[in-house]
Each structure stands twice: as structure tokens, then as C-alpha cells.
Design a protein around this motif. Structure first.
Motif, PDB file in Angstrom:
ATOM      1  N   SER A  50       0.862  -1.179   0.000  1.00 46.76           N
ATOM      2  CA  SER A  50       0.000   0.000   0.000  1.00 46.76           C
ATOM      3  C   SER A  50       0.898   1.229   0.000  1.00 46.76           C
ATOM      4  O   SER A  50       2.128   1.124   0.100  1.00 46.76           O
ATOM      5  N   MET A  51       0.280   2.383  -0.085  1.00 46.55           N
ATOM      6  CA  MET A  51       1.060   3.611  -0.115  1.00 46.55           C
ATOM      7  C   MET A  51       1.757   3.882   1.219  1.00 46.55           C
ATOM      8  O   MET A  51       2.650   4.716   1.293  1.00 46.55           O
ATOM      9  N   PHE A  52       1.349   3.187   2.287  1.00 44.92           N
ATOM     10  CA  PHE A  52       1.990   3.360   3.589  1.00 44.92           C
ATOM     11  C   PHE A  52       3.152   2.388   3.786  1.00 44.92           C
ATOM     12  O   PHE A  52       3.839   2.437   4.797  1.00 44.92           O
ATOM     13  N   ASP A  53       3.353   1.479   2.859  1.00 48.80           N
ATOM     14  CA  ASP A  53       4.296   0.370   3.022  1.00 48.80           C
ATOM     15  C   ASP A  53       5.736   0.816   2.737  1.00 48.80           C
ATOM     16  O   ASP A  53       6.034   1.218   1.614  1.00 48.80           O
ATOM     17  N   PRO A  54       6.660   0.715   3.714  1.00 45.26           N
ATOM     18  CA  PRO A  54       8.054   1.065   3.455  1.00 45.26           C
ATOM     19  C   PRO A  54       8.785   0.016   2.625  1.00 45.26           C
ATOM     20  O   PRO A  54       9.914   0.243   2.184  1.00 45.26           O
ATOM     21  N   GLU A  55       8.163  -1.134   2.407  1.00 50.52           N
ATOM     22  CA  GLU A  55       8.683  -2.209   1.548  1.00 50.52           C
ATOM     23  C   GLU A  55      10.092  -2.657   1.956  1.00 50.52           C
ATOM     24  O   GLU A  55      11.031  -2.646   1.148  1.00 50.52           O
ATOM     25  N   LEU A  56      10.223  -3.085   3.196  1.00 51.57           N
ATOM     26  CA  LEU A  56      11.513  -3.551   3.714  1.00 51.57           C
ATOM     27  C   LEU A  56      11.671  -5.058   3.614  1.00 51.57           C
ATOM     28  O   LEU A  56      12.691  -5.606   4.024  1.00 51.57           O
ATOM     29  N   TYR A  57      10.697  -5.735   3.083  1.00 45.33           N
ATOM     30  CA  TYR A  57      10.650  -7.196   3.115  1.00 45.33           C
ATOM     31  C   TYR A  57      11.107  -7.868   1.811  1.00 45.33           C
ATOM     32  O   TYR A  57      11.171  -9.086   1.736  1.00 45.33           O
ATOM     33  N   ARG A  58      11.375  -7.077   0.770  1.00 42.66           N
ATOM     34  CA  ARG A  58      11.848  -7.688  -0.465  1.00 42.66           C
ATOM     35  C   ARG A  58      12.922  -6.803  -1.091  1.00 42.66           C
ATOM     36  O   ARG A  58      12.910  -5.577  -0.939  1.00 42.66           O
ATOM     37  N   ALA A  59      13.857  -7.457  -1.762  1.00 37.32           N
ATOM     38  CA  ALA A  59      15.007  -6.753  -2.323  1.00 37.32           C
ATOM     39  C   ALA A  59      14.612  -5.961  -3.574  1.00 37.32           C
ATOM     40  O   ALA A  59      13.764  -6.396  -4.359  1.00 37.32           O
ATOM     41  N   LYS A  60      15.258  -4.818  -3.741  1.00 34.66           N
ATOM     42  CA  LYS A  60      14.952  -3.981  -4.903  1.00 34.66           C
ATOM     43  C   LYS A  60      15.303  -4.683  -6.213  1.00 34.66           C
ATOM     44  O   LYS A  60      14.606  -4.508  -7.220  1.00 34.66           O
ATOM     45  N   ASP A  61      16.357  -5.480  -6.203  1.00 33.95           N
ATOM     46  CA  ASP A  61      16.728  -6.158  -7.440  1.00 33.95           C
ATOM     47  C   ASP A  61      15.700  -7.234  -7.815  1.00 33.95           C
ATOM     48  O   ASP A  61      15.505  -7.538  -8.991  1.00 33.95           O
ATOM     49  N   GLU A  62      15.019  -7.796  -6.820  1.00 36.29           N
ATOM     50  CA  GLU A  62      13.941  -8.741  -7.108  1.00 36.29           C
ATOM     51  C   GLU A  62      12.805  -8.036  -7.837  1.00 36.29           C
ATOM     52  O   GLU A  62      12.283  -8.546  -8.840  1.00 36.29           O
ATOM     53  N   VAL A  63      12.440  -6.872  -7.353  1.00 42.65           N
ATOM     54  CA  VAL A  63      11.382  -6.096  -7.999  1.00 42.65           C
ATOM     55  C   VAL A  63      11.778  -5.745  -9.427  1.00 42.65           C
ATOM     56  O   VAL A  63      10.975  -5.866 -10.359  1.00 42.65           O
ATOM     57  N   GLU A  64      13.032  -5.328  -9.615  1.00 42.19           N
ATOM     58  CA  GLU A  64      13.492  -4.949 -10.953  1.00 42.19           C
ATOM     59  C   GLU A  64      13.496  -6.146 -11.895  1.00 42.19           C
ATOM     60  O   GLU A  64      13.191  -6.001 -13.084  1.00 42.19           O
ATOM     61  N   ARG A  65      13.821  -7.330 -11.380  1.00 46.57           N
ATOM     62  CA  ARG A  65      13.789  -8.539 -12.231  1.00 46.57           C
ATOM     63  C   ARG A  65      12.369  -8.827 -12.696  1.00 46.57           C
ATOM     64  O   ARG A  65      12.149  -9.156 -13.864  1.00 46.57           O
ATOM     65  N   TRP A  66      11.416  -8.678 -11.793  1.00 48.49           N
ATOM     66  CA  TRP A  66      10.038  -8.938 -12.167  1.00 48.49           C
ATOM     67  C   TRP A  66       9.514  -7.903 -13.153  1.00 48.49           C
ATOM     68  O   TRP A  66       8.669  -8.208 -14.003  1.00 48.49           O
ATOM     69  N   LYS A  67      10.002  -6.683 -13.050  1.00 46.54           N
ATOM     70  CA  LYS A  67       9.558  -5.649 -13.979  1.00 46.54           C
ATOM     71  C   LYS A  67       9.955  -5.969 -15.418  1.00 46.54           C
ATOM     72  O   LYS A  67       9.346  -5.448 -16.370  1.00 46.54           O
ATOM     73  N   GLN A  68      10.953  -6.821 -15.571  1.00 46.95           N
ATOM     74  CA  GLN A  68      11.342  -7.248 -16.912  1.00 46.95           C
ATOM     75  C   GLN A  68      10.270  -8.129 -17.549  1.00 46.95           C
ATOM     76  O   GLN A  68      10.321  -8.422 -18.750  1.00 46.95           O
ATOM     77  N   HIS A  69       9.321  -8.581 -16.733  1.00 47.05           N
ATOM     78  CA  HIS A  69       8.220  -9.419 -17.224  1.00 47.05           C
ATOM     79  C   HIS A  69       6.911  -8.626 -17.259  1.00 47.05           C
ATOM     80  O   HIS A  69       5.828  -9.207 -17.137  1.00 47.05           O
ATOM     81  N   CYS A  70       7.017  -7.328 -17.428  1.00 47.12           N
ATOM     82  CA  CYS A  70       5.838  -6.462 -17.461  1.00 47.12           C
ATOM     83  C   CYS A  70       4.808  -7.015 -18.450  1.00 47.12           C
ATOM     84  O   CYS A  70       5.123  -7.235 -19.629  1.00 47.12           O
ATOM     85  N   PRO A  71       3.579  -7.268 -18.023  1.00 47.99           N
ATOM     86  CA  PRO A  71       2.588  -7.870 -18.923  1.00 47.99           C
ATOM     87  C   PRO A  71       2.232  -6.992 -20.109  1.00 47.99           C
ATOM     88  O   PRO A  71       1.917  -7.511 -21.183  1.00 47.99           O
ATOM     89  N   ILE A  72       2.308  -5.680 -19.936  1.00 52.44           N
ATOM     90  CA  ILE A  72       1.968  -4.783 -21.040  1.00 52.44           C
ATOM     91  C   ILE A  72       3.044  -4.838 -22.119  1.00 52.44           C
ATOM     92  O   ILE A  72       2.751  -5.010 -23.317  1.00 52.44           O
ATOM     93  N   ALA A  73       4.299  -4.701 -21.702  1.00 53.19           N
ATOM     94  CA  ALA A  73       5.403  -4.755 -22.668  1.00 53.19           C
ATOM     95  C   ALA A  73       5.465  -6.112 -23.352  1.00 53.19           C
ATOM     96  O   ALA A  73       5.695  -6.210 -24.564  1.00 53.19           O
ATOM     97  N   ALA A  74       5.254  -7.178 -22.577  1.00 61.34           N
ATOM     98  CA  ALA A  74       5.314  -8.528 -23.133  1.00 61.34           C
ATOM     99  C   ALA A  74       4.209  -8.748 -24.160  1.00 61.34           C
ATOM    100  O   ALA A  74       4.434  -9.352 -25.219  1.00 61.34           O
ATOM    101  N   PHE A  75       3.031  -8.255 -23.869  1.00 60.56           N
ATOM    102  CA  PHE A  75       1.919  -8.456 -24.799  1.00 60.56           C
ATOM    103  C   PHE A  75       2.097  -7.624 -26.061  1.00 60.56           C
ATOM    104  O   PHE A  75       1.814  -8.099 -27.170  1.00 60.56           O
ATOM    105  N   GLU A  76       2.613  -6.413 -25.920  1.00 61.46           N
ATOM    106  CA  GLU A  76       2.854  -5.588 -27.095  1.00 61.46           C
ATOM    107  C   GLU A  76       3.895  -6.256 -28.000  1.00 61.46           C
ATOM    108  O   GLU A  76       3.739  -6.287 -29.234  1.00 61.46           O
ATOM    109  N   ALA A  77       4.932  -6.831 -27.411  1.00 56.70           N
ATOM    110  CA  ALA A  77       5.947  -7.544 -28.191  1.00 56.70           C
ATOM    111  C   ALA A  77       5.343  -8.770 -28.867  1.00 56.70           C
ATOM    112  O   ALA A  77       5.683  -9.100 -30.014  1.00 56.70           O
ATOM    113  N   HIS A  78       4.429  -9.434 -28.152  1.00 57.30           N
ATOM    114  CA  HIS A  78       3.760 -10.612 -28.718  1.00 57.30           C
ATOM    115  C   HIS A  78       2.925 -10.228 -29.932  1.00 57.30           C
ATOM    116  O   HIS A  78       2.929 -10.923 -30.958  1.00 57.30           O
TER     117      HIS A  78
END
Length: 327
Positions: A244-272
Motif C-alpha cells: 500500500s502507499m503506507f508500506d516502506p517495503e523492507l521485506y523484499r530486495a529492490k533487485d527482485e522487484v526490478e527482475r520482475w519488472k522485466q516481465h511487465c505484462p503490457i510490454a510482453a503483450f505488445e511484443a507478442h
């Protein structure tokens, strides 16, 4: 999934509508226009965009507090959703629900539920009503993987299987229930195995892949609507923003988030779509979405606050209605 240019445009348009709406909400929250809690769906758009069209208008849909995308995909007007985010009386819930309680009875969208797993027993009730009426309508409930640890999930799954209810249980597994990773709360992280323990049909698919979501939903809806009993679908996905907007997000690594962003459903579908040779004019879609969003924000800004004298309306029954005696 057999795609044509029209289908491709519709799905890309819907995902972009959800993404841009969510991004605008984050900005408006920072500006103090939206208050309370705000849970963003960014990263999970493929699920709502591809799953909702497989449901009929007379089916019942229930969701979680991260439900803006579901409401938009269900056909709730963006201006009504945005007005509700602002807490204005023109909102889809009359300004009383806010971000977590979007509601539109006319479109059979019954929330928006702030309680984890809270919508599941209600969805089972909707499904039971359809079974008793001998209709072919179904009830579909979206929920997160954190709900699987709650008693309501097990109660709903058990009764749905026992009574062969037309219930479709749609689990958006984004790996984190608030700030708790799935493998830190569940001894067995195979969610389909849990569903099958109640003799539910169960399938797991890539929730970042529009085509996979579409195919899984088409199969699951046909199974439930034909009277074969309830079904559980796990969509493996990931939210790009904090819980949520109140979440400091201390429980997951930033590089994990960035790896998942490489699988963005919008970008993937446009490429498809490009790989299939289907021409879709994204700039035109972006302009169309921007115009709709600007109109929705203007509508919400111009909306009215509910009068203070209406504070107890829908909360406390009028004396005459409660007792039969006029005040």
C-alpha cells in the motif's frame, strides 16, 4: 488464444487503462486528493484484463481491496471509480467505500472487500443462490494468496466442493501477503495442492501472460458453468509497487522487484502482438486512455461531498422501519 488485431487492441487498451489509472491514483494520493489506504494493481493488469471478459454480465464478481483493475475491466465507468477514490457522492459506492470498497450492483460487481479472504464465503453464498435457482450463472471471486491461509478459504472451498457450487476461485498469487513472503507463512506453497485436497479442479498459470490467463479462464468458466463443480485457478503474478502507499517495503530486495519488472505484462503483450504481425497503434491508445483519465479526474474534482446530515443513512435504520412506529 487466437488473436486478431481487434482483440489485441482491446486487451492492450484495457491493461493500459488500468496502469494509467493506478499511476494517476498514486499521484493524487501524494497530492492529498485520495485518502485512507491505497493498494495498487500495477504489474498484475493481465489478470483483470484477460479474465473479466470470459465472465458474463449476469455472473457475480467479488474481489479484494486491490480491486480497481477488476472494477474497470468489469465495466464500472472510470469516472465513477475515480469519484469513489475521492470519496465523492458521485462515486460507484456513493463516496462511502473509497479505494477498498468499489461496488456496482448493476454490473454485479459486489466489492471490493477490505478483509483478507472475506469475500470468499460471500461468493460461495452467491454461487449457492444460483444453484438453488437452477441457473447457469456462476460466481467468481478474486483473492490473494494470503487468503489461502485464512479459515474462510477452507470453509468456502469445502462447502463449494461438497455442494458442487458454481464457484470460480481466482487466486492472484503475487508472492507477498502484505509484507510476508509465501514461503514464510505456508508450509506447503503448492496452492493448487491445497485446493485439490477439497476435490476442487485446480490449475496454475502465468498471470503475467495475457494469453495464458485468457485460456485458463475460458477452460475454468466452461468447467464451472457446465455444472462440473467449483474450480480454483492460481495466477502467478507480482505487484511492482509496495503493498500500500503506507508500506516502506523492507521485506523484499529492490533487485527482485526490478527482475520482475522485466516481465511487465503490457510490454510482453505488445511484443507478442508485433511478433504476430498484428499492428496496434499504441500512441493512439495512450491518447484515448489519457483523455478518459483526464475526464474522470475532472468529474471527481467537480463531485460533491455527501452532506453531514446523511451520516447515518444506510447505517442506522429509521425508527419507523425498525419498529413500525412513526417517530
Amino acid at each position: 488464444m487466437n488473436l486478431n488485431a481487434q482483440d489485441g487492441r482491446r486487451l492492450l487498451w484495457q491493461m493500459l487503462r488500468i496502469r494509467r489509472f493506478e499511476e494517476a491514483c498514486a499521484e493524487l494520493y501524494g497530492a492529498g486528493k485520495i485518502r485512507g489506504f491505497l493498494h495498487l494493481y500495477i504489474g498484475e493488469e493481465a489478470i483483470a484484463a484477460a479474465a473479466m471478459p470470459e465472465l458474463r454480465a449476469d455472473d457475480s464478481v467479488l474481489a479484494t481491496y486491490r480491486e480497481h483493475g477488476h472494477a474497470l475491466a468489469r465495466g464500472v465507468p472510470m469516472k465513477a471509480v475515480m469519484a469513489e477514490m475521492f470519496g465523492k457522492r458521485e462515486g460507484c459506492s456513493g463516496g462511502r467505500g473509497g479505494s477498498m470498497h468499489l461496488f456496482d450492483a448493476g454490473r454485479r460487481f459486489f466489492g471490493g472487500n477490505a478483509i483478507v479472504a472475506g469475500a470468499l464465503p460471500m461468493a460461495a453464498g452467491f454461487a449457492l443462490a444460483e444453484k438453488l435457482r437452477h441457473t447457469d450463472r456462476i460466481a467468481a471471486c478474486f483473492f490473494g494468496e494470503g487468503a489461502v491461509a485464512e479459515g474462510e478459504f477452507h470453509e468456502a472451498a469445502n462447502l463449494a466442493a461438497l455442494w458442487r457450487l458454481p464457484l470460480l476461485m481466482l487466486c492472484e498469487n503475487n508472492l507477498y501477503a502484505m509484507g510476508t513472503a509465501l514461503d514464510r507463512s505456508e508450509a506447503d506453497t503448492d496452492l493448487c495442492a491445497k485446493a485439490r485436497s477439497y476435490r476442487l479442479g485446480a490449475i496454475s498459470v502465468d498471470g503475467m501472460n495475457v494469453a495464458a490467463v485468457h485460456d485458463a479462464m475460458r477452460h475454468a468458466v466452461a468447467h464451472v458453468r457446465s455444472g462440473e463443480g467449483p474450480m480454483f485457478v492460481e495466477f502467478r503474478t507480482y505487484r511492482f509497487r509496495p503493498h500500500s502507499m503506507f508500506d516502506p517495503e523492507l521485506y523484499r530486495a529492490k533487485d527482485e522487484v526490478e527482475r520482475w519488472k522485466q516481465h511487465c505484462p503490457i510490454a510482453a503483450f505488445e511484443a507478442h502482438l508485433q511478433a504476430l504481425g498484428l499492428a496496434v497503434d499504441r500512441p493512439a491508445i495512450e491518447q484515448e486512455v489519457a483523455q478518459e483519465l483526464a475526464a474522470a479526474i475532472a468529474f471527481a474534482e467537480a463531485g460533491q461531498w455527501e452532506p453531514v446530515e446523511n451520516l447515518t443513512q444506510h447505517v442506522v435504520a429509521p425508527v419507523a422501519a425498525a419498529t413500525g412506529v412513526a417517530p
